[in-house]
Design an enzyme around this catalytic site. Structure first.
Site, PDB file in Angstrom:
ATOM      1  N   GLN A 174      26.408  21.649  -2.630  1.00  0.00           N
ATOM      2  CA  GLN A 174      25.334  22.441  -2.023  1.00  0.00           C
ATOM      3  C   GLN A 174      25.292  23.832  -2.645  1.00  0.00           C
ATOM      4  O   GLN A 174      24.219  24.344  -2.978  1.00  0.00           O
ATOM      5  CB  GLN A 174      25.549  22.522  -0.509  1.00  0.00           C
ATOM      6  CG  GLN A 174      25.378  21.159   0.147  1.00  0.00           C
ATOM      7  CD  GLN A 174      25.749  21.149   1.621  1.00  0.00           C
ATOM      8  OE1 GLN A 174      26.295  22.113   2.146  1.00  0.00           O
ATOM      9  NE2 GLN A 174      25.447  20.052   2.296  1.00  0.00           N
TER      10      GLN A 174
ATOM     11  N   ASP B 292      32.162  12.765   2.507  1.00  0.00           N
ATOM     12  CA  ASP B 292      31.374  12.348   3.678  1.00  0.00           C
ATOM     13  C   ASP B 292      31.824  11.001   4.236  1.00  0.00           C
ATOM     14  O   ASP B 292      31.439  10.615   5.343  1.00  0.00           O
ATOM     15  CB  ASP B 292      29.885  12.258   3.306  1.00  0.00           C
ATOM     16  CG  ASP B 292      29.287  13.631   3.054  1.00  0.00           C
ATOM     17  OD1 ASP B 292      29.911  14.644   3.445  1.00  0.00           O
ATOM     18  OD2 ASP B 292      28.199  13.702   2.458  1.00  0.00           O
TER      19      ASP B 292
HETATM   20  C1  S3P Z   1      25.754  17.402  -0.097  1.00  0.00           C
HETATM   21  C2  S3P Z   1      26.957  17.894  -0.514  1.00  0.00           C
HETATM   22  C3  S3P Z   1      28.214  17.730   0.219  1.00  0.00           C
HETATM   23  C4  S3P Z   1      28.094  16.737   1.357  1.00  0.00           C
HETATM   24  C5  S3P Z   1      26.807  16.857   2.094  1.00  0.00           C
HETATM   25  C6  S3P Z   1      25.629  16.676   1.164  1.00  0.00           C
HETATM   26  C7  S3P Z   1      24.583  17.597  -0.949  1.00  0.00           C
HETATM   27  O1  S3P Z   1      28.612  18.973   0.711  1.00  0.00           O
HETATM   28  O2  S3P Z   1      29.182  16.847   2.232  1.00  0.00           O
HETATM   29  O3  S3P Z   1      26.714  15.882   3.125  1.00  0.00           O
HETATM   30  O4  S3P Z   1      23.567  16.906  -0.767  1.00  0.00           O
HETATM   31  O5  S3P Z   1      24.644  18.451  -1.842  1.00  0.00           O
HETATM   32  P1  S3P Z   1      29.307  20.066  -0.222  1.00  0.00           P
HETATM   33  O6  S3P Z   1      28.356  21.141  -0.489  1.00  0.00           O
HETATM   34  O7  S3P Z   1      30.479  20.520   0.548  1.00  0.00           O
HETATM   35  O8  S3P Z   1      29.670  19.388  -1.517  1.00  0.00           O
END
Ligand code: S3P
Length: 428
Positions: free
Chosen positions: A167, A313
């Site tokens: 993210q 996840d």
């Molecule tokens: C996601 C990244 C993950 C994941 C989330 C979705 C994304 O989080 O846990 O459900 O779509 O980029 P992180 O930012 O901690 O990697």
């Protein structure tokens, strides 16, 4: 608050489809909105999180419509979003708030973005800090939402990511598209790379060499057709069901098997689970395949290090497999779990305890003492409003003595509204 009693399952031979990938659906709306021309999205995930992202872009002047089974996004091109008339609302979605902070930071207007009771407790500093380095300006509540974004001119930076977060990385890449100079992002551990793949597919100037991403701004991105594969994070529940239900063989079809997401496949193999990957193909830059799992004798394993971001996840449902296995499973290097929809280290351990599983909570994970196939004990399950906790323990119910009562299940709608219908089909 809705609740559901789920009975054990004695046998199951089924082939199923799960809904579209959440991460890819968000990105298709966001990148499609920033592109020139029309983006067609097939198999878009119609779940709370992604529908909120679509609404956010509608509020910024992007026409997004559903035509038959497809979503059409009439992209406005970079720097053409309109100032929203009201606060942007992401609901429960961490992906929506963090990725959009990157987009909003580069707009020539001020906006406010926030979400539900869980979102306002999740850290936003991890995106605010590097975006501020790029020249962005924010007002937040000590690093928490609501966040006011005073959009403006950004410059490129070189940023070494302190945590593995797709993210954060994606927020920076989206901001970088709008910056005045090139941006380099370096990851210690590789997190999911859907943004990199989709930006490349849309024609952005992006280069990925191992754990280094370089984005040069100035190139318009062009609308494309995107087929969203089945979400491996949703398939995960049924993959584990296939392993722990007696006399089972479950096939989940058309699942995204991007290597940055397939830690669960590796974990299942390491546990001695029977798993086969079939019909592999590549669709718009993403690998897709069918996954088959069969009743297995599982053994405890250690999961940590670079594997964690590849299955972060799926840990709630992997914990169910671990509780069913022989021997202990150690989950470590996973403190990130504490910053998800709930503190998942706590919410997993709490519910495992309820169903009679011995578990030790650790700062960065947990140790689960597997019961070697012994059915889980009847109990109420508290989801704490976390979709993946509700779904993981619904799967545990299939291998319980008298079923489980899963409470507070509305949250499942944020990522997988069809979950209980598919579960019912397994039983039928
Ligand atoms: C996601 C990244 C993950 C994941 C989330 C979705 C994304 O989080 O846990 O459900 O779509 O980029 P992180 O930012 O901690 O990697």
């Amino acid at each position: 608050m809705k609740k559901i009693h789920i009975n054990p399952l004695k046998k199951c031979k089924k082939s199923i489809l799960v809904q579209g990938d959440k991460s890819i659906s968000h990105r298709a709306i966001i990148i499609g909105s920033l592109a020139r021309g029309v983006t067609k999205i097939k198999n878009f995930l119609e779940a709370g999180d992604c529908l909120n992202t679509a609404d956010i872009y509608r509020q910024m002047g992007v026409k997004i419509e559903k035509k038959g089974a497809e979503y059409l996004v009439y992209g406005r091109g970079l720097f053409n979003l309109r100032q929203p008339a009201k606060t942007l609302y992401v609901g429960n979605s961490g992906t929506a708030i963090r990725l959009n902070l990157g987009v909003l930071a580069a707009q020539r207007f001020t906006s406010i973005i926030t979400g539900d009771a869980q979102i306002i407790k999740r850290p936003m500093k991890r995106v605010i800090t590097p975006l501020t380095e790029m020249g962005a300006k924010f007002e937040s509540h000590g690093g928490y939402a609501p966040v006011t974004v005073l959009g403006g001119v950004l410059h490129g930076i070189t940023y070494e990511m302190p945590e593995a977060s797709a993210q954060v990385k994606s927020a920076l890449m989206l901001a970088a598209l709008h910056a005045e100079s090139a941006t380099t992002i370096i990851e210690k551990e590789k997190s999911r790379d859907h943004t990199e793949r989709m930006l490349k597919y849309f024609g952005a100037d992006i280069k990925v060499i191992k754990n280094k991403i370089k984005i040069k701004p100035g190139k318009e991105i062009m609308g494309r057709t995107i087929y969203v594969p089945g979400d491996i994070s949703s398939a995960a529940f049924f993959m584990i069901a296939g392993l722990i239900v007696k006399n089972a063989e479950i096939t989940v079809k058309g699942i995204g098997v991007n290597p940055s997401r397939t830690g669960i496949i590796d974990a299942i193999k390491k546990m001695g689970g029977k798993i086969t990957i079939k019909n592999s193909k590549n669709i718009n830059g993403e690998p897709v395949a069918d996954i088959v799992t069969k009743t297995s004798k599982l053994k405890g394993i250690t999961i940590g290090g670079a594997m964690i971001p590849r299955l972060i996840d799926e840990i709630p449902v992997i914990a169910i497999a671990a509780a069913f296995a022989k021997g202990k499973t150690v989950i470590k290097d996973a403190e990130e779990l504490r910053y998800k929809e709930t503190d998942r280290i706590k919410t997993i351990c709490d519910n495992l305890g309820r169903i009679g599983v011995k578990v030790e909570e650790k700062k960065d994970g947990m140790i689960i003492y597997g019961g070697e196939g012994k059915p889980f004990k009847y109990s109420d399950i508290i989801s704490y409003g976390d979709h993946r906790i509700a779904m993981a323990f619904s799967i545990a119910a299939l291998s319980s003595d008298n079923g489980l009562l899963i409470k507070d299940i509305e949250c499942v709608g944020t990522s997988f509204p069809e979950f209980f219908n598919i579960l019912t089909k397994l039983k039928g």
